[in-house]
Design an enzyme around this catalytic site. Structure first.
Site, PDB file in Angstrom:
ATOM      1  N   ASP A 165       2.803   4.416  -5.896  1.00 37.14           N
ATOM      2  CA  ASP A 165       2.231   5.733  -5.587  1.00 37.14           C
ATOM      3  C   ASP A 165       3.220   6.844  -5.927  1.00 37.14           C
ATOM      4  O   ASP A 165       4.014   7.266  -5.093  1.00 37.14           O
ATOM      5  CB  ASP A 165       1.821   5.809  -4.113  1.00 37.14           C
ATOM      6  CG  ASP A 165       1.115   7.120  -3.797  1.00 37.14           C
ATOM      7  OD1 ASP A 165       1.024   7.974  -4.704  1.00 37.14           O
ATOM      8  OD2 ASP A 165       0.663   7.286  -2.656  1.00 37.14           O
ATOM      9  N   SER A 197     -12.329   4.201   6.203  1.00 39.42           N
ATOM     10  CA  SER A 197     -12.794   4.297   7.598  1.00 39.42           C
ATOM     11  C   SER A 197     -13.611   5.560   7.805  1.00 39.42           C
ATOM     12  O   SER A 197     -13.151   6.659   7.475  1.00 39.42           O
ATOM     13  CB  SER A 197     -11.591   4.327   8.554  1.00 39.42           C
ATOM     14  OG  SER A 197     -10.860   3.144   8.455  1.00 39.42           O
ATOM     15  N   ASN A 223     -10.322   0.533   0.520  1.00 37.22           N
ATOM     16  CA  ASN A 223      -9.268   0.437   1.535  1.00 37.22           C
ATOM     17  C   ASN A 223      -9.772   0.905   2.902  1.00 37.22           C
ATOM     18  O   ASN A 223     -10.322   2.004   3.016  1.00 37.22           O
ATOM     19  CB  ASN A 223      -8.091   1.351   1.161  1.00 37.22           C
ATOM     20  CG  ASN A 223      -7.264   0.811   0.028  1.00 37.22           C
ATOM     21  OD1 ASN A 223      -7.669  -0.107  -0.669  1.00 37.22           O
ATOM     22  ND2 ASN A 223      -6.093   1.385  -0.160  1.00 37.22           N
ATOM     23  N   THR A 231      -7.771   2.452   9.435  1.00 37.06           N
ATOM     24  CA  THR A 231      -7.952   3.077  10.751  1.00 37.06           C
ATOM     25  C   THR A 231      -8.991   2.361  11.615  1.00 37.06           C
ATOM     26  O   THR A 231      -8.746   2.104  12.802  1.00 37.06           O
ATOM     27  CB  THR A 231      -8.342   4.557  10.554  1.00 37.06           C
ATOM     28  OG1 THR A 231      -7.293   5.179   9.799  1.00 37.06           O
ATOM     29  CG2 THR A 231      -8.504   5.275  11.879  1.00 37.06           C
ATOM     30  N   ASP A 275       0.849  -1.197   0.000  1.00 37.66           N
ATOM     31  CA  ASP A 275       0.000   0.000   0.000  1.00 37.66           C
ATOM     32  C   ASP A 275       0.890   1.255   0.000  1.00 37.66           C
ATOM     33  O   ASP A 275       1.828   1.349   0.779  1.00 37.66           O
ATOM     34  CB  ASP A 275      -0.876  -0.054   1.267  1.00 37.66           C
ATOM     35  CG  ASP A 275      -2.011   0.943   1.253  1.00 37.66           C
ATOM     36  OD1 ASP A 275      -2.445   1.343   0.162  1.00 37.66           O
ATOM     37  OD2 ASP A 275      -2.474   1.305   2.357  1.00 37.66           O
ATOM     38  N   HIS A 302      -7.613   9.847   4.378  1.00 40.33           N
ATOM     39  CA  HIS A 302      -7.058   8.790   5.229  1.00 40.33           C
ATOM     40  C   HIS A 302      -7.163   9.177   6.704  1.00 40.33           C
ATOM     41  O   HIS A 302      -6.947  10.341   7.049  1.00 40.33           O
ATOM     42  CB  HIS A 302      -5.566   8.575   4.922  1.00 40.33           C
ATOM     43  CG  HIS A 302      -5.307   7.932   3.595  1.00 40.33           C
ATOM     44  ND1 HIS A 302      -4.748   8.603   2.542  1.00 40.33           N
ATOM     45  CD2 HIS A 302      -5.509   6.670   3.153  1.00 40.33           C
ATOM     46  CE1 HIS A 302      -4.612   7.779   1.512  1.00 40.33           C
ATOM     47  NE2 HIS A 302      -5.072   6.598   1.846  1.00 40.33           N
ATOM     48  N   GLY A 303      -7.456   8.216   7.553  1.00 33.68           N
ATOM     49  CA  GLY A 303      -7.425   8.455   8.996  1.00 33.68           C
ATOM     50  C   GLY A 303      -8.815   8.585   9.592  1.00 33.68           C
ATOM     51  O   GLY A 303      -9.819   8.261   8.960  1.00 33.68           O
ATOM     52  N   HIS A 305      -9.803   5.000  -1.365  1.00 31.20           N
ATOM     53  CA  HIS A 305      -8.909   5.005  -0.192  1.00 31.20           C
ATOM     54  C   HIS A 305      -9.602   5.746   0.939  1.00 31.20           C
ATOM     55  O   HIS A 305     -10.544   6.502   0.720  1.00 31.20           O
ATOM     56  CB  HIS A 305      -7.587   5.709  -0.541  1.00 31.20           C
ATOM     57  CG  HIS A 305      -6.598   4.817  -1.221  1.00 31.20           C
ATOM     58  ND1 HIS A 305      -5.380   4.502  -0.682  1.00 31.20           N
ATOM     59  CD2 HIS A 305      -6.664   4.160  -2.403  1.00 31.20           C
ATOM     60  CE1 HIS A 305      -4.726   3.698  -1.500  1.00 31.20           C
ATOM     61  NE2 HIS A 305      -5.478   3.476  -2.565  1.00 31.20           N
ATOM     62  N   GLY A 306      -9.103   5.543   2.170  1.00 35.74           N
ATOM     63  CA  GLY A 306      -9.672   6.273   3.305  1.00 35.74           C
ATOM     64  C   GLY A 306     -11.093   5.837   3.601  1.00 35.74           C
ATOM     65  O   GLY A 306     -11.967   6.663   3.869  1.00 35.74           O
TER      66      GLY A 306
HETATM   67  P1  13P Z   1      -8.243   4.568   6.414  1.00 32.00           P
HETATM   68  O1  13P Z   1      -7.164   4.294   7.407  1.00 32.00           O
HETATM   69  O2  13P Z   1      -8.746   5.962   6.486  1.00 32.00           O
HETATM   70  O3  13P Z   1      -9.330   3.554   6.455  1.00 32.00           O
HETATM   71  O4  13P Z   1      -7.564   4.468   4.967  1.00 32.00           O
HETATM   72  C1  13P Z   1      -6.905   3.290   4.599  1.00 32.00           C
HETATM   73  C2  13P Z   1      -6.270   3.456   3.271  1.00 32.00           C
HETATM   74  O5  13P Z   1      -6.783   4.100   2.383  1.00 32.00           O
HETATM   75  C3  13P Z   1      -4.983   2.795   3.052  1.00 32.00           C
HETATM   76  O6  13P Z   1      -4.420   3.110   1.826  1.00 32.00           O
END
Ligand code: 13P
Length: 287
Positions: free
Chosen positions: A104, A213, A232, A235, A82, A180-181, A210-211
């Protein structure tokens, strides 16, 4: 079953669902991801963040035991690097047996990003591995300060379509509103689904959110409808484990440590299963 993402995402694309990609960083967290997928009879991707791989056991030690777990699994499992920014390290991961890598180079100009990615696509083909790339940029929320994805970070659909055609990537991460996060309490991001729809209409390629969560169930379901085939999440899996540890230690500071570690990865399984449900990949392990 150990596989590359290519076939997994092609099936998801044809049948209209997304495969979950969950961040793990050691054998225990990888085992939690596989266990959740087996319980849901779903294909799964173990996302190993390059920064984690470098700072825990590196790819020369970590890769083979996870591959063995994947081979023994009753469902298709891919291992994806990743956010591979460091290209020399990414090449080592391919050499060690990663079935997929994310190249990336999104911080570079679109032309440079395409040039670097094309080279990795050609290399990955010699290993039978698949390649994900990113056009546009996603923000990150962490202790260093909140940075939500803002307008100029969104993926330009025309640039993305050209990029996919020129590089031949197997999947493209698209920035259309996620970050992300851990989002601030009560915050639900606004997603610009038209960006995903345009890229899908122009290429038909598997696209990646992505991101995941905290992105919200409705946003996720609509993302899959718009053309997302890989989601993805990292978090929320980590938070579930951290909350278990905090709760157990608050109740009993002398808790047996090996039992705490075992309880920790197991505590993340239900969160992953919930995301598998939302992604539509439950029961999709076989054709
Ligand atoms: P989160 O941690 O926000 O779920 O994102 C994960 C991610 O996109 C890893 O590439």
């Amino acid at each position: 079953m150990y596989e590359s993402m290519k076939g997994m995402l092609a099936k998801a694309n044809a049948e209209g669902y997304a495969v979950m990609a969950i961040n793990a960083f050691n054998l225990e967290t990888a085992r939690g991801v596989i266990t959740a997928a087996e319980e849901m009879n779903a294909p799964i991707i173990i996302d190993l963040l390059q920064d984690h791989v470098k700072s825990f056991f590196d790819c020369d030690i970590l890769t083979q035991p996870i591959i063995k777990m994947a081979q023994a699994a009753s469902v298709p499992v891919a291992i994806n690097l990743d956010h591979g920014h460091d290209i020399a390290h990414l090449k080592r991961c391919l050499h060690e047996g990663f079935s997929s890598v994310m190249c990336d180079a999104s911080a570079l100009s679109p032309e440079e990003n395409a040039r670097v990615t094309r080279g990795i696509v050609e290399l990955a083909q010699t290993y039978g591995a698949s390649v994900e790339a990113e056009v546009g940029n996603m923000g990150r929320i962490d202790e260093s300060g909140a940075m939500l994805t803002d307008d100029e970070m969104y993926t330009n659909p025309d640039v993305a379509i050209k990029f996919i055609q020129e590089t031949g990537v197997d999947a493209l991460a698209v920035s259309y509103g996620s970050t992300h996060g851990d989002y601030p309490e009560g915050y639900v991001p606004t997603f610009h689904f038209d960006i995903v729809e345009k890229i899908k209409a122009g290429t038909g390629a598997p696209l990646v959110l992505h991101g995941g969560s905290g992105a919200g169930e409705e946003n996720m379901r609509r993302s899959v409808e718009a053309g997302i085939n890989k989601i993805n999440v990292g978090t929320d899996y980590m938070i579930a484990q951290r909350e278990f540890v905090a709760k157990v230690l608050a109740e009993n500071p002398g808790y047996d440590y090996p039992t705490l570690v075992e309880g920790s990865w197991k505590a993340g399984i239900e969160v992953i299963k919930r995301y598998i449900e939302i992604s539509g990949s439950a029961g999709k392990a076989r054709s």
